[in-house]
Each structure stands twice: as C-alpha cells, then as structure tokens.
Design a protein around this motif. Structure first.
Motif, PDB file in Angstrom:
ATOM      1  N   MET A 149       0.988  -1.240   0.006  1.00  0.00           N
ATOM      2  CA  MET A 149       0.099   0.085   0.052  1.00  0.00           C
ATOM      3  C   MET A 149       0.982   1.275  -0.080  1.00  0.00           C
ATOM      4  N   ILE A 150       0.383   2.317  -0.426  1.00  0.00           N
ATOM      5  CA  ILE A 150       1.298   3.755  -0.546  1.00  0.00           C
ATOM      6  C   ILE A 150       0.803   4.237   0.776  1.00  0.00           C
ATOM      7  N   VAL A 151       2.131   4.652   1.514  1.00  0.00           N
ATOM      8  CA  VAL A 151       1.964   5.112   2.831  1.00  0.00           C
ATOM      9  C   VAL A 151       1.901   6.372   2.834  1.00  0.00           C
ATOM     10  N   ASP A 152       2.784   7.055   1.839  1.00  0.00           N
ATOM     11  CA  ASP A 152       3.072   8.562   1.764  1.00  0.00           C
ATOM     12  C   ASP A 152       3.543   8.783   0.394  1.00  0.00           C
ATOM     13  N   LYS A 153       3.053  10.092  -0.001  1.00  0.00           N
ATOM     14  CA  LYS A 153       3.352  10.621  -1.454  1.00  0.00           C
ATOM     15  C   LYS A 153       3.485  12.061  -1.317  1.00  0.00           C
ATOM     16  N   TRP A 168       8.384  11.963  -4.086  1.00  0.00           N
ATOM     17  CA  TRP A 168       8.612  10.846  -3.250  1.00  0.00           C
ATOM     18  C   TRP A 168       7.536   9.948  -2.680  1.00  0.00           C
ATOM     19  N   ILE A 169       7.435   8.847  -3.149  1.00  0.00           N
ATOM     20  CA  ILE A 169       6.537   7.952  -3.040  1.00  0.00           C
ATOM     21  C   ILE A 169       6.844   6.783  -2.048  1.00  0.00           C
ATOM     22  N   GLY A 170       6.251   6.555  -1.067  1.00  0.00           N
ATOM     23  CA  GLY A 170       6.509   5.445  -0.036  1.00  0.00           C
ATOM     24  C   GLY A 170       5.433   4.404   0.098  1.00  0.00           C
ATOM     25  N   LEU A 185      11.625   5.038   8.037  1.00  0.00           N
ATOM     26  CA  LEU A 185      11.322   6.147   7.020  1.00  0.00           C
ATOM     27  C   LEU A 185      10.604   7.301   7.574  1.00  0.00           C
ATOM     28  N   GLY A 186       9.723   7.103   8.505  1.00  0.00           N
ATOM     29  CA  GLY A 186       8.737   8.094   8.969  1.00  0.00           C
ATOM     30  C   GLY A 186       9.444   9.121   9.388  1.00  0.00           C
ATOM     31  N   ILE A 198      18.340   8.174   4.575  1.00  0.00           N
ATOM     32  CA  ILE A 198      17.854   7.056   4.822  1.00  0.00           C
ATOM     33  C   ILE A 198      19.167   6.222   5.448  1.00  0.00           C
ATOM     34  N   CYS A 199      20.231   6.328   4.301  1.00  0.00           N
ATOM     35  CA  CYS A 199      21.297   5.517   4.999  1.00  0.00           C
ATOM     36  C   CYS A 199      22.120   6.043   6.276  1.00  0.00           C
ATOM     37  N   ASP A 200      21.846   7.371   6.674  1.00  0.00           N
ATOM     38  CA  ASP A 200      22.377   7.888   7.899  1.00  0.00           C
ATOM     39  C   ASP A 200      21.616   7.182   9.190  1.00  0.00           C
ATOM     40  N   GLN A 201      20.182   7.186   8.676  1.00  0.00           N
ATOM     41  CA  GLN A 201      19.353   6.676   9.694  1.00  0.00           C
ATOM     42  C   GLN A 201      19.385   4.929   9.888  1.00  0.00           C
ATOM     43  N   VAL A 202      19.671   4.320   8.841  1.00  0.00           N
ATOM     44  CA  VAL A 202      19.911   2.942   8.975  1.00  0.00           C
ATOM     45  C   VAL A 202      20.826   2.547   9.874  1.00  0.00           C
ATOM     46  N   VAL A 203      22.144   3.300   9.597  1.00  0.00           N
ATOM     47  CA  VAL A 203      23.383   3.129  10.252  1.00  0.00           C
ATOM     48  C   VAL A 203      23.443   3.328  11.815  1.00  0.00           C
ATOM     49  N   ASP A 204      22.568   4.347  12.034  1.00  0.00           N
ATOM     50  CA  ASP A 204      22.359   4.972  13.235  1.00  0.00           C
ATOM     51  C   ASP A 204      21.721   3.738  14.081  1.00  0.00           C
ATOM     52  N   THR A 205      20.587   2.914  13.420  1.00  0.00           N
ATOM     53  CA  THR A 205      20.073   1.944  13.967  1.00  0.00           C
ATOM     54  C   THR A 205      20.863   0.816  14.224  1.00  0.00           C
TER      55      THR A 205
END
Length: 330
Positions: free
Chosen positions: A1-5, A36-38, A121-122, A146-153
């Motif tokens: 499903m489309i979460v955000d666009k 940007w479509i999520g 992503l939110g 996104i890469c920065d957030q993923v590496v932070d996790t």
C-alpha cells in the motif's frame, strides 16, 4: 500500500491529492523538483501504477516486491536501485528483527518500498522536510538521510548486543546460572544476522564515496561520514562475535572442568566404598566359613577357637586397612 506521497519543490512539501501520473508530470514540468512515493509491502497491481509512469527494470521491480535481498546498489540506465537492511532490537526477547528497504532513485523521483516492521522512514521523511539542504540535494539527499538513519539503528543495536554480551559473560564466570550454552548460541546467531545486514552495505557506500555514482556525487562528503560510522559499527560487531566465541569456549571449558571434578570425586567415592566393602568382606568370609554346620571343622570344639577367630578377623581388617590407606584409597 502507498504510505505517503509528496512533491518537494523549492524546499517545500506539496501533498499529492490527485493521480500519481499527474504528480509525475507536474514534478517534471516544474523542474528542480522531485517526487517521493513511499510504499509498504506493495502488491504487483499497486506497483504497476508506479511502473506505468517510471521505467523500472523488471528484475529490480521483482526484487522490490518479493524482498529478501542483500544490501546492494545496482544501476539500470538512469535509475539507481538500492537495497538496505534496517534493524530493530526487541528488548523483551533480545532478538534483532531485520527489515528491508528498496529504493528506486532518479533525477526527479524517489520510490521507497519497505518490508518488515523495522521502519526508519517516517523519521527520515520528517528530517528531510525540516532540512533545506537535504531537500536541495534532491533524491541523493533522501538516500543519504535513509542510509544515515539505518546506520544509526545499527549503532544503537550494537550497544544493545554489547549489553547482552556483558550479562552473558557475567553468567558464564559466576557459575550461578547453570548451562548458558544455548543463550550464547542464540546471541551469536543474532550477531551473525546483524553482520549479514550491515557488511554488504560497506561496498555500497564505498562506491558512492569514490564518486562512481553520478546521482550522489555532489554530496559525497555526507556519505563519507555515514561510511565512517558504519565501519566503526562493523569493527564493534566483529569484536562482539569474537567475544561470544571466547565466552562459549570459556563456558565449555568451565563445564568440562566441573564434569572432570565431579568424575574425580565420584571415583574417590567409589574407591572409599570399595575399600569399606573390602574391610567388611574379610571378617564376613571368616564368619561365613565357621558359620557352616559341619561336624569336622578345624578347632570347632577348641576353647580358644572363638577368640582366635575374632583375633584373626581384627588382624586381617587392620592389615587390609593399612594397605588401602597406604595406597590412598582411604
């Protein structure tokens, strides 16, 4: 499903209210804008709405729909296809849940496809929308965020794993919590799953940092910072894996030592039991012989026969006792 666009143009978010096709045409016609479509675990029909407007390679689309890919970066004409593996630490069970983010990036669009519950992503979208510099960087800025957030996790998860490792080490050397082999193996599996998620991301970021990805060339410095953080996490995870191996070896050695000590004690106990049995056997043998009802037994009617038998029994027991004592059995 489309979460955000949404369309991002001039540092401002514009929510898409109409058809996606119109939104793509609008972004392209205005220039210096991107869409940007999520999506979250889309079906083939839902993704067909996107592919009808953007020419995406069928193999990349198949990967995005079915997931279960390793982190990677692939080029399809003017489109980048990037796969990332976000992590989520579950404190109640000490498990690491692995999600998946598939990104399609062009000069005027970002399509993000998320699988699993790990969802960075939110927060990324809010961060991008509040940072004019990231918006000005376009789709490359979204990829960096996104890469920065993923590496932070990854960094947060590595600290949680380290805490679990410290607890396990204390249990191993305290000797108060029984066998922890299964717990060590369980944490080691989580660490290996962690490595499977983060190790392949290193060459992806190195490719960008080296300037081999044209779309991201103007913000290479930001990706270099993410790569530095990832390399630190990689070193830390390798150390965790080695410590778990050492903890497992130490635990098995301690268990083996305890078992050996138990076997030694058991052998000592058996020798003592056998020794006392031997001491009892000597008088039992003599008493058994003279307890048989025969008329023609030696010294059967001799007055000193009884005290002589007791004396022989006592002397025999003392001799056997001293022999066993000298041999260390008693």
């Amino acid at each position: 499903m489309i979460v955000d666009k949404a369309i991002y143009c001039g540092g401002v978010r514009e929510t898409i209210s109409g058809d996606i096709s119109d939104a793509f045409n609008d972004a392209r016609s205005r220039g210096d804008c991107f869409l940007w479509i999520g999506l979250h675990e889309p079906s083939q029909d839902e993704f067909d709405l996107i592919t009808s407007e953007v020419r995406l390679h069928p193999l990349a689309v198949e990967d995005a729909i079915h997931a279960h890919q390793r982190p990677k970066l692939e080029r399809y004409d003017d489109t980048l296809f990037v796969v990332l593996k976000p992590l989520q630490y579950v404190e109640e069970s000490s498990d690491i849940e692995v999600g998946e983010i598939n990104l399609f990036l062009g000069r005027d669009f970002v399509i993000s496809v998320r699988h699993g519950e790990a969802d960075p992503l939110g927060g990324v979208r809010r961060r991008v929308e509040s940072d004019p510099d990231l918006l000005a960087a376009g789709p490359a800025g979204v990829l960096y965020a996104i890469c920065d957030q993923v590496v932070d996790t990854y960094s947060q998860t590595s600290h949680e794993v380290e805490h679990d490792l410290i607890v396990l080490e204390r249990r191993v050397f305290s000797g108060e919590h029984g066998d922890v082999t299964e717990d060590i193996y369980s944490l080691k599996r989580e660490v290996l799953e962690f490595r499977t998620a983060q190790d392949p991301l290193i060459p992806v970021l190195e490719e960008i940092v080296k300037g081999r990805v044209e779309l991201c060339a103007h913000i290479r410095e930001q990706f270099r910072d993410v790569l530095d953080h990832l390399l630190r996490v990689d070193t830390r995870v390798d150390e965790h894996n080695e410590l778990l191996t050492s903890a497992l070896n130490a635990h098995l050695a301690l268990v083996s030592k305890e078992q050996s000590q138990a076997a030694i004690q058991q052998n000592a106990d058996m020798r003592k039991i056998s020794s006392w049995a031997a001491l009892i056997a000597v008088p039992t043998m003599i008493a058994g012989i003279y307890g048989m009802n025969f008329d023609h037994m030696p010294e059967l009617h001799w007055t000193l026969g009884y005290p002589l038998s007791l004396t022989v029994m006592a002397v025999a027991v003392v001799i056997v006792y001293r022999l066993l004592r000298r041999s260390g059995w008693l």
